[in-house]
Design an enzyme around this catalytic site. Sequence first.
Site, PDB file in Angstrom:
ATOM      1  NE  ARG A 273      -4.697  -0.581  10.005  1.00  0.00           N
ATOM      2  CZ  ARG A 273      -3.597   0.001   9.531  1.00  0.00           C
ATOM      3  NH1 ARG A 273      -3.645   1.173   8.987  1.00  0.00           N
ATOM      4  NH2 ARG A 273      -2.454  -0.635   9.583  1.00  0.00           N
TER       5      ARG A 273
ATOM      6  NE  ARG B  32       7.040  -2.711   5.941  1.00  0.00           N
ATOM      7  CZ  ARG B  32       5.726  -2.576   5.882  1.00  0.00           C
ATOM      8  NH1 ARG B  32       5.166  -2.011   4.822  1.00  0.00           N
ATOM      9  NH2 ARG B  32       4.974  -3.016   6.857  1.00  0.00           N
TER      10      ARG B  32
ATOM     11  CE  LYS C 114      -2.362  -0.324   3.817  1.00  0.00           C
ATOM     12  NZ  LYS C 114      -1.886  -1.520   4.454  1.00  0.00           N
TER      13      LYS C 114
ATOM     14  NE  ARG D 155       6.153  -0.102  10.074  1.00  0.00           N
ATOM     15  CZ  ARG D 155       5.038  -0.019   9.349  1.00  0.00           C
ATOM     16  NH1 ARG D 155       5.057   0.571   8.169  1.00  0.00           N
ATOM     17  NH2 ARG D 155       3.911  -0.504   9.792  1.00  0.00           N
TER      18      ARG D 155
HETATM   19  P1  AMP Z   1       0.481   1.152   9.046  1.00  0.00           P
HETATM   20  O1  AMP Z   1       1.752   1.867   8.738  1.00  0.00           O
HETATM   21  O2  AMP Z   1      -0.679   1.614   8.213  1.00  0.00           O
HETATM   22  O3  AMP Z   1       0.634  -0.343   9.056  1.00  0.00           O
HETATM   23  O4  AMP Z   1       0.089   1.566  10.551  1.00  0.00           O
HETATM   24  C1  AMP Z   1       0.948   1.263  11.644  1.00  0.00           C
HETATM   25  C2  AMP Z   1       0.137   1.181  12.921  1.00  0.00           C
HETATM   26  O5  AMP Z   1      -0.505   2.436  13.175  1.00  0.00           O
HETATM   27  C3  AMP Z   1      -1.006   0.159  12.901  1.00  0.00           C
HETATM   28  O6  AMP Z   1      -0.577  -1.152  13.204  1.00  0.00           O
HETATM   29  C4  AMP Z   1      -1.918   0.739  13.976  1.00  0.00           C
HETATM   30  O7  AMP Z   1      -1.429   0.481  15.275  1.00  0.00           O
HETATM   31  C5  AMP Z   1      -1.807   2.228  13.719  1.00  0.00           C
HETATM   32  N1  AMP Z   1      -2.804   2.702  12.718  1.00  0.00           N
HETATM   33  C6  AMP Z   1      -2.568   3.247  11.489  1.00  0.00           C
HETATM   34  N2  AMP Z   1      -3.715   3.558  10.853  1.00  0.00           N
HETATM   35  C7  AMP Z   1      -4.708   3.187  11.701  1.00  0.00           C
HETATM   36  C8  AMP Z   1      -6.126   3.227  11.632  1.00  0.00           C
HETATM   37  N3  AMP Z   1      -6.767   3.698  10.545  1.00  0.00           N
HETATM   38  N4  AMP Z   1      -6.831   2.759  12.703  1.00  0.00           N
HETATM   39  C9  AMP Z   1      -6.209   2.297  13.803  1.00  0.00           C
HETATM   40  N5  AMP Z   1      -4.884   2.206  13.939  1.00  0.00           N
HETATM   41  C10 AMP Z   1      -4.120   2.660  12.905  1.00  0.00           C
END
Ligand code: AMP
Length: 215
Positions: A88, A127, A13, A160
Amino acid sequence: MHIVLMGAQGTGKGTQATILAQAYRIPHISTGDILRQAVKDGTPLGKKAQAVMERGELVSDDIMIGIVRERLARPDCEKGFIFDGFPRTIAQADAFTEAVRDRGLRLDAVVSLEVPREILLERMTGRRVCRGCGAIYHVKYSPPEVAGRCDRCGGELYQRVDDHPDAINTRLEAYERQTAPLIDYYRQRGLLKAVDGAGLVEEVAGAIKSAVAGQ
Ligand code: AMP
């Protein structure tokens, strides 16, 4: 062009959203990036979100909806946006529909990137992200020229915390339980475009552009 890009973690993504944002000259809005920046800056939001993120769980809907409403109010969203990592949950999707409508905008398409689980695991454990500019690499599929250093800015590359195996499993489960239902949600609303995300970066980008253009 107002787009949401969905897909489990590791579907690409972030990479695809960056490409599309450049192609369509629209902002790429990653809620994960917004939260990671808040953690780095030590803001009250960052302090609240850090532990939840490290466990691979979801930050509360109220917090996320607040962040997104604020972001949508910025003028660059008028001509378009590409959301990556939001919504989400169904509650976030309902609030998003309302927030987009309140700004006088309309969602054009929701792209769901589909990739088999074994490939997701391989992509995530390999990654690496640049501490300086956020550029994304993969130790096997898109390594930097100098190991551990960003090609763009020379910054240090790191893994990460939530790309470690325990957190990855928690995140994939969170996706299945809380986010996968959004696929039906957007299908019922006629917005869903399912795209095979397992190919090469350029192939997937082309498939997304065709899917979005055919809306
Ligand atoms: P990502 O980089 O999109 O995988 O986001 C990393 C982390 O941020 C996720 O595992 C969640 O803990 C938090 N996060 C990001 N976007 C959301 C969302 N829309 N709703 C809830 N938690 C989020």
